[in-house]
Design a protein around this motif. Structure first.
Motif, PDB file in Angstrom:
ATOM      1  N   ILE A   1       2.172  11.892  -9.953  1.00 50.73           N
ATOM      2  CA  ILE A   1       1.599  13.243  -9.880  1.00 50.73           C
ATOM      3  C   ILE A   1       2.711  14.286  -9.907  1.00 50.73           C
ATOM      4  O   ILE A   1       2.593  15.322 -10.569  1.00 50.73           O
ATOM      5  CB  ILE A   1       0.724  13.381  -8.618  1.00 50.73           C
ATOM      6  CG1 ILE A   1      -0.524  12.505  -8.731  1.00 50.73           C
ATOM      7  CG2 ILE A   1       0.305  14.826  -8.391  1.00 50.73           C
ATOM      8  CD1 ILE A   1      -1.359  12.454  -7.471  1.00 50.73           C
ATOM      9  N   ALA A   2       3.823  14.014  -9.211  1.00 47.30           N
ATOM     10  CA  ALA A   2       4.945  14.959  -9.213  1.00 47.30           C
ATOM     11  C   ALA A   2       5.553  15.090 -10.607  1.00 47.30           C
ATOM     12  O   ALA A   2       5.946  16.183 -11.022  1.00 47.30           O
ATOM     13  CB  ALA A   2       6.001  14.506  -8.205  1.00 47.30           C
ATOM     14  N   LYS A   3       5.635  13.980 -11.336  1.00 52.97           N
ATOM     15  CA  LYS A   3       6.171  14.044 -12.700  1.00 52.97           C
ATOM     16  C   LYS A   3       5.243  14.862 -13.600  1.00 52.97           C
ATOM     17  O   LYS A   3       5.713  15.658 -14.416  1.00 52.97           O
ATOM     18  CB  LYS A   3       6.342  12.633 -13.262  1.00 52.97           C
ATOM     19  CG  LYS A   3       6.974  12.613 -14.624  1.00 52.97           C
ATOM     20  CD  LYS A   3       7.194  11.208 -15.123  1.00 52.97           C
ATOM     21  CE  LYS A   3       7.810  11.262 -16.514  1.00 52.97           C
ATOM     22  NZ  LYS A   3       7.968   9.954 -17.087  1.00 52.97           N
ATOM     23  N   ALA A   4       3.925  14.666 -13.437  1.00 59.81           N
ATOM     24  CA  ALA A   4       2.980  15.447 -14.235  1.00 59.81           C
ATOM     25  C   ALA A   4       3.050  16.923 -13.859  1.00 59.81           C
ATOM     26  O   ALA A   4       2.918  17.804 -14.719  1.00 59.81           O
ATOM     27  CB  ALA A   4       1.565  14.912 -14.037  1.00 59.81           C
ATOM     28  N   ALA A   5       3.271  17.201 -12.559  1.00 57.92           N
ATOM     29  CA  ALA A   5       3.395  18.596 -12.136  1.00 57.92           C
ATOM     30  C   ALA A   5       4.654  19.218 -12.710  1.00 57.92           C
ATOM     31  O   ALA A   5       4.665  20.406 -13.079  1.00 57.92           O
ATOM     32  CB  ALA A   5       3.414  18.682 -10.607  1.00 57.92           C
TER      33      ALA A   5
ATOM     34  N   GLY B   1       0.817  -1.216   0.000  1.00 58.26           N
ATOM     35  CA  GLY B   1       0.000   0.000   0.000  1.00 58.26           C
ATOM     36  C   GLY B   1       0.845   1.258   0.000  1.00 58.26           C
ATOM     37  O   GLY B   1       0.572   2.207  -0.737  1.00 58.26           O
ATOM     38  N   LEU B   2       1.891   1.275   0.821  1.00 57.00           N
ATOM     39  CA  LEU B   2       2.779   2.438   0.856  1.00 57.00           C
ATOM     40  C   LEU B   2       3.531   2.609  -0.455  1.00 57.00           C
ATOM     41  O   LEU B   2       3.724   3.736  -0.934  1.00 57.00           O
ATOM     42  CB  LEU B   2       3.756   2.313   2.020  1.00 57.00           C
ATOM     43  CG  LEU B   2       3.166   2.521   3.407  1.00 57.00           C
ATOM     44  CD1 LEU B   2       4.226   2.258   4.476  1.00 57.00           C
ATOM     45  CD2 LEU B   2       2.601   3.911   3.551  1.00 57.00           C
ATOM     46  N   MET B   3       3.946   1.502  -1.056  1.00 51.16           N
ATOM     47  CA  MET B   3       4.640   1.607  -2.340  1.00 51.16           C
ATOM     48  C   MET B   3       3.704   2.095  -3.440  1.00 51.16           C
ATOM     49  O   MET B   3       4.104   2.872  -4.302  1.00 51.16           O
ATOM     50  CB  MET B   3       5.259   0.256  -2.725  1.00 51.16           C
ATOM     51  CG  MET B   3       6.263  -0.207  -1.722  1.00 51.16           C
ATOM     52  SD  MET B   3       7.919  -0.567  -2.216  1.00 51.16           S
ATOM     53  CE  MET B   3       8.018  -0.754  -3.897  1.00 51.16           C
ATOM     54  N   THR B   4       2.451   1.647  -3.405  1.00 50.91           N
ATOM     55  CA  THR B   4       1.475   2.120  -4.386  1.00 50.91           C
ATOM     56  C   THR B   4       1.219   3.607  -4.216  1.00 50.91           C
ATOM     57  O   THR B   4       1.168   4.363  -5.196  1.00 50.91           O
ATOM     58  CB  THR B   4       0.162   1.327  -4.254  1.00 50.91           C
ATOM     59  OG1 THR B   4       0.448  -0.068  -4.409  1.00 50.91           O
ATOM     60  CG2 THR B   4      -0.851   1.761  -5.286  1.00 50.91           C
ATOM     61  N   LEU B   5       1.058   4.040  -2.967  1.00 53.83           N
ATOM     62  CA  LEU B   5       0.854   5.466  -2.697  1.00 53.83           C
ATOM     63  C   LEU B   5       2.061   6.280  -3.144  1.00 53.83           C
ATOM     64  O   LEU B   5       1.908   7.361  -3.739  1.00 53.83           O
ATOM     65  CB  LEU B   5       0.583   5.677  -1.202  1.00 53.83           C
ATOM     66  CG  LEU B   5       0.302   7.098  -0.770  1.00 53.83           C
ATOM     67  CD1 LEU B   5      -0.999   7.591  -1.388  1.00 53.83           C
ATOM     68  CD2 LEU B   5       0.233   7.178   0.739  1.00 53.83           C
TER      69      LEU B   5
ATOM     70  N   MET C   1      -0.023  20.228 -10.272  1.00 55.95           N
ATOM     71  CA  MET C   1       0.652  21.239  -9.454  1.00 55.95           C
ATOM     72  C   MET C   1      -0.183  21.601  -8.232  1.00 55.95           C
ATOM     73  O   MET C   1       0.347  21.765  -7.128  1.00 55.95           O
ATOM     74  CB  MET C   1       0.929  22.493 -10.285  1.00 55.95           C
ATOM     75  CG  MET C   1       2.087  22.393 -11.194  1.00 55.95           C
ATOM     76  SD  MET C   1       2.371  23.994 -11.949  1.00 55.95           S
ATOM     77  CE  MET C   1       3.385  23.544 -13.305  1.00 55.95           C
ATOM     78  N   ALA C   2      -1.490  21.727  -8.431  1.00 58.41           N
ATOM     79  CA  ALA C   2      -2.369  22.063  -7.307  1.00 58.41           C
ATOM     80  C   ALA C   2      -2.383  20.953  -6.261  1.00 58.41           C
ATOM     81  O   ALA C   2      -2.348  21.222  -5.050  1.00 58.41           O
ATOM     82  CB  ALA C   2      -3.784  22.340  -7.822  1.00 58.41           C
ATOM     83  N   VAL C   3      -2.406  19.704  -6.722  1.00 63.80           N
ATOM     84  CA  VAL C   3      -2.394  18.576  -5.788  1.00 63.80           C
ATOM     85  C   VAL C   3      -1.084  18.551  -5.009  1.00 63.80           C
ATOM     86  O   VAL C   3      -1.072  18.357  -3.784  1.00 63.80           O
ATOM     87  CB  VAL C   3      -2.627  17.243  -6.545  1.00 63.80           C
ATOM     88  CG1 VAL C   3      -2.346  16.054  -5.646  1.00 63.80           C
ATOM     89  CG2 VAL C   3      -4.042  17.181  -7.073  1.00 63.80           C
ATOM     90  N   MET C   4       0.036  18.755  -5.682  1.00 54.93           N
ATOM     91  CA  MET C   4       1.327  18.745  -5.002  1.00 54.93           C
ATOM     92  C   MET C   4       1.458  19.920  -4.032  1.00 54.93           C
ATOM     93  O   MET C   4       2.029  19.778  -2.943  1.00 54.93           O
ATOM     94  CB  MET C   4       2.472  18.763  -6.015  1.00 54.93           C
ATOM     95  CG  MET C   4       2.593  17.484  -6.813  1.00 54.93           C
ATOM     96  SD  MET C   4       2.702  15.979  -5.826  1.00 54.93           S
ATOM     97  CE  MET C   4       4.284  16.178  -5.078  1.00 54.93           C
TER      98      MET C   4
END
Length: 108
Positions: free
Chosen positions: A36-40, A25-29, A48-51
């Protein structure tokens, strides 16, 4: 007498017990956060907003922890436990307190 097929749980362990489910679970998260960071980093506004929101939550938690540690350290400088606190309750006189409701006899 059968011997158990597992080790008995010990009460005082130095490290917490972590199962494979928690690790997966932690690895999936972590993988989702990395995506998300790569997309940001590529310029996606929602990512960017999520990060930024996650960074704000982590910064608030870190600030709360730092402020707690500062207040705990300062309060430990002046706190002196009284010696009579270790001697027992001042309200007890070597007897049980009076019972409000007497115990019931065993009804059969």
């Amino acid at each position: 007498m059968k011997t158990p097929s597992f080790e008995p749980v010990q009460q005082s362990r130095m490290l917490p017990r972590v199962s494979f489910r928690w690790m997966f679970g932690l690895m999936t998260l972590g993988a989702v956060l990395a995506a998300i960071a790569k997309a940001a980093g590529s310029g996606a506004a929602v990512a960017m907003a999520v990060m930024m929101a996650l960074g704000f939550i982590v910064a608030c938690f870190a600030m709360f922890a730092i402020l707690f540690l500062i207040s705990w350290c300062i309060s430990s400088l002046w706190y002196q436990p009284k010696d009579d606190t270790l001697q027992g309750s001042p309200f007890s006189a070597d007897q049980l307190p009076p019972q409000i409701l007497p115990p019931r006899e065993n009804r059969s």
